[in-house]
Write a protein that holds these residues in place. Structure first.
Motif, PDB file in Angstrom:
ATOM      1  N   GLY A  46      11.450   4.098  -2.879  1.00 20.76           N
ATOM      2  CA  GLY A  46      12.546   4.408  -1.973  1.00 20.76           C
ATOM      3  C   GLY A  46      12.093   5.042  -0.675  1.00 20.76           C
ATOM      4  N   THR A  47      10.804   4.972  -0.374  1.00 21.98           N
ATOM      5  CA  THR A  47      10.261   5.573   0.838  1.00 21.98           C
ATOM      6  C   THR A  47       9.377   4.570   1.572  1.00 21.98           C
ATOM      7  OG1 THR A  47       8.298   6.412  -0.311  1.00 21.98           O
ATOM      8  CG2 THR A  47      10.236   7.852  -0.237  1.00 21.98           C
ATOM      9  N   TRP A  48       9.028   4.899   2.813  1.00 23.39           N
ATOM     10  CA  TRP A  48       8.048   4.106   3.548  1.00 23.39           C
ATOM     11  C   TRP A  48       6.700   4.179   2.822  1.00 23.39           C
ATOM     12  CZ3 TRP A  48       8.570   1.045   7.883  1.00 23.39           C
ATOM     13  CH2 TRP A  48       9.795   1.115   8.549  1.00 23.39           C
ATOM     14  N   GLU A  49       5.991   3.065   2.769  1.00 18.34           N
ATOM     15  CA  GLU A  49       4.691   3.015   2.108  1.00 18.34           C
ATOM     16  C   GLU A  49       3.632   2.493   3.081  1.00 18.34           C
ATOM     17  OE1 GLU A  49       3.737   3.906  -0.912  1.00 18.34           O
ATOM     18  OE2 GLU A  49       5.713   4.452  -1.740  1.00 18.34           O
ATOM     19  N   LYS A  50       2.445   3.072   3.002  1.00 20.60           N
ATOM     20  CA  LYS A  50       1.325   2.612   3.816  1.00 20.60           C
ATOM     21  C   LYS A  50       0.875   1.228   3.338  1.00 20.60           C
ATOM     22  CE  LYS A  50       0.743   6.468   6.174  1.00 20.60           C
ATOM     23  NZ  LYS A  50       0.974   6.533   7.651  1.00 20.60           N
ATOM     24  N   VAL A  51       0.500   0.374   4.267  1.00 17.94           N
ATOM     25  CA  VAL A  51      -0.059  -0.923   3.927  1.00 17.94           C
ATOM     26  C   VAL A  51      -1.561  -0.751   3.733  1.00 17.94           C
ATOM     27  CG1 VAL A  51      -0.476  -3.282   4.689  1.00 17.94           C
ATOM     28  CG2 VAL A  51       1.733  -2.192   5.150  1.00 17.94           C
ATOM     29  N   LEU A  52      -2.031  -1.038   2.537  1.00 16.00           N
ATOM     30  CA  LEU A  52      -3.437  -0.832   2.188  1.00 16.00           C
ATOM     31  C   LEU A  52      -4.160  -2.171   2.203  1.00 16.00           C
ATOM     32  CD1 LEU A  52      -2.806   1.595  -0.812  1.00 16.00           C
ATOM     33  CD2 LEU A  52      -3.178   2.180   1.616  1.00 16.00           C
ATOM     34  N   VAL A  53      -5.012  -2.369   3.195  1.00 14.62           N
ATOM     35  CA  VAL A  53      -5.769  -3.603   3.320  1.00 14.62           C
ATOM     36  C   VAL A  53      -7.240  -3.248   3.224  1.00 14.62           C
ATOM     37  CG1 VAL A  53      -6.239  -5.632   4.737  1.00 14.62           C
ATOM     38  CG2 VAL A  53      -3.976  -4.593   4.796  1.00 14.62           C
ATOM     39  N   ALA A  54      -7.778  -3.301   2.011  1.00 12.54           N
ATOM     40  CA  ALA A  54      -9.174  -2.928   1.793  1.00 12.54           C
ATOM     41  C   ALA A  54      -9.682  -3.639   0.560  1.00 12.54           C
ATOM     42  CB  ALA A  54      -9.313  -1.417   1.646  1.00 12.54           C
ATOM     43  N   ARG A  55     -10.948  -4.021   0.590  1.00 15.07           N
ATOM     44  CA  ARG A  55     -11.563  -4.683  -0.568  1.00 15.07           C
ATOM     45  C   ARG A  55     -12.734  -3.843  -1.064  1.00 15.07           C
ATOM     46  NH1 ARG A  55     -13.256 -10.624   0.622  1.00 15.07           N
ATOM     47  NH2 ARG A  55     -13.523 -10.029   2.784  1.00 15.07           N
TER      48      ARG A  55
END
Length: 345
Positions: free
Chosen positions: A336-345
């Motif tokens: 129910g909140t804003w979430e960070k976009v995690l782009v990492a391998r």
């Protein structure tokens, strides 16, 4: 001549086979299905010289240069593994995977194998989106500020879409992947999506799925722009495909679902449009669907770039990033909140 093999025999496989008819440099050379009767029927329908129920057999065949994966989401990883092991170039339908982690594994496989790859995101190749993109890139509406996009219909045509646990998600994964990539295409791929907020619910099809049939997502870009994404399996009246772009000096609107042909009919006349809910009354058929939706332009781009040894504008890296953005959307649905976009391998 680039010889193409298609893995799959369903609706999207038909779209890809049809689109190949518009590509002078390519020919359909083979196809597969888990069902022998379906594989044979597909081959007869599209004049495919080779059919099999074994994807590995098709991928190993020396007559195949490029493999197109037109399979359910849960089958993409293994299909990529098989095609890459055979050293084939690969095009995979959207979404690339069910999660960012699965997409990262798909990307790792093709990079390790050193094979050419293209992410089949038809939205950015559709003629109206391409025209709007040219106008925006030329500064026609000033600085691009916001995008609002929606894709909606009354629900998928195949049973596997409704199994959210196996497919990886509902309407947002199935349809939102299109408009997420549209946003990246317009705002710039060097302009990362950094945060996402999303809401989703099962409003109409609780008897069929545990996945969301209705969703809205907000995507915040690194340079401050905003994209609003709507996806629905709960809207009757046929396919809806609309984009609105607002800029500092104007706006652009595209609507693929607005047809130049419409009318009131009292007798069924055959196929009208994908996801049509009625075959009489007021109808809005879309002529040349594979071209209107960008399938033909997409396939031509992939074949030409592959033949020239060039990287296409949509690769598995793009598909992986889209999956990571959608992961953040699904986390937001739960939190129910804003979430960070995690782009990492």
């Amino acid at each position: 001549m680039i010889r193409v093999g298609i893995l799959g025999s369903g609706f999207i496989a038909d779209c890809y086979a049809d689109s190949l008819l518009d590509v002078r440099e390519a020919v359909l050379a083979g196809n597969t299905s888990r069902d022998a009767d379906k594989a044979r029927a597909f081959a007869e329908r599209w004049n495919s010289p080779l059919w099999t129920t074994d994807p590995a057999e098709l991928c190993a065949d020396p007559s195949i240069d490029l493999v197109v994966i037109a399979l359910p989401n849960e089958a993409h990883l293994e299909a990529v593994r098989i095609a890459a092991a055979a050293g084939k170039a690969i095009v995979c339908t959207k979404p690339l995977a069910r999660t960012g982690a699965e997409a990262a594994e798909i990307l790792r496989i093709v990079e390790q194998a050193g094979v050419w790859h293209g992410y089949a995101e038809s939205s950015v190749f559709s003629p109206n989106i391409e025209q709007a993109h040219r106008m925006a890139a030329a500064g026609g509406i000033g600085d691009l500020l916001t995008m609002r996009a929606r894709e909606a219909h009354s629900g998928p045509h195949a049973a596997h879409f409704w199994d959210a646990e196996t497919a990886g998600g509902g309407a947002l994964l199935d349809m939102g992947c299109h408009t997420v990539e549209s946003a990246r295409h317009f705002f710039g791929k060097d302009n990362r999506v950094v945060e996402a907020f999303a809401w989703g619910a099962t409003l109409r099809h609780a008897d069929k799925t545990t996945g969301e049939d209705t969703a809205v997502a907000l995507l915040k870009f690194e340079r401050g722009q905003l994209a609003i994404i709507e996806a629905s399996w709960a809207e009757q009246g046929g396919m809806q495909l609309r984009h609105e772009f607002s800029g500092s000096a104007g706006r652009l609107v595209t609507d693929t679902s607005v047809s130049p042909v419409w009318g009131f009919i009292t007798k069924p006349v055959g196929y009208l449009v994908e996801k049509a809910d009625v075959d009489t009354g007021w109808v809005h058929p879309v002529p040349e669907e594979t071209r209107a939706y960008g399938f033909s332009q997409q396939m031509r781009h992939f074949v030409q770039r592959f033949a020239a040894g060039e990287t296409p504008i949509e690769t598995f890296e793009d598909g992986w990033i889209v999956n990571c953005i959608l992961d953040a959307c699904y986390r937001s649905m739960r939190s129910g909140t804003w979430e960070k976009v995690l782009v990492a391998r």
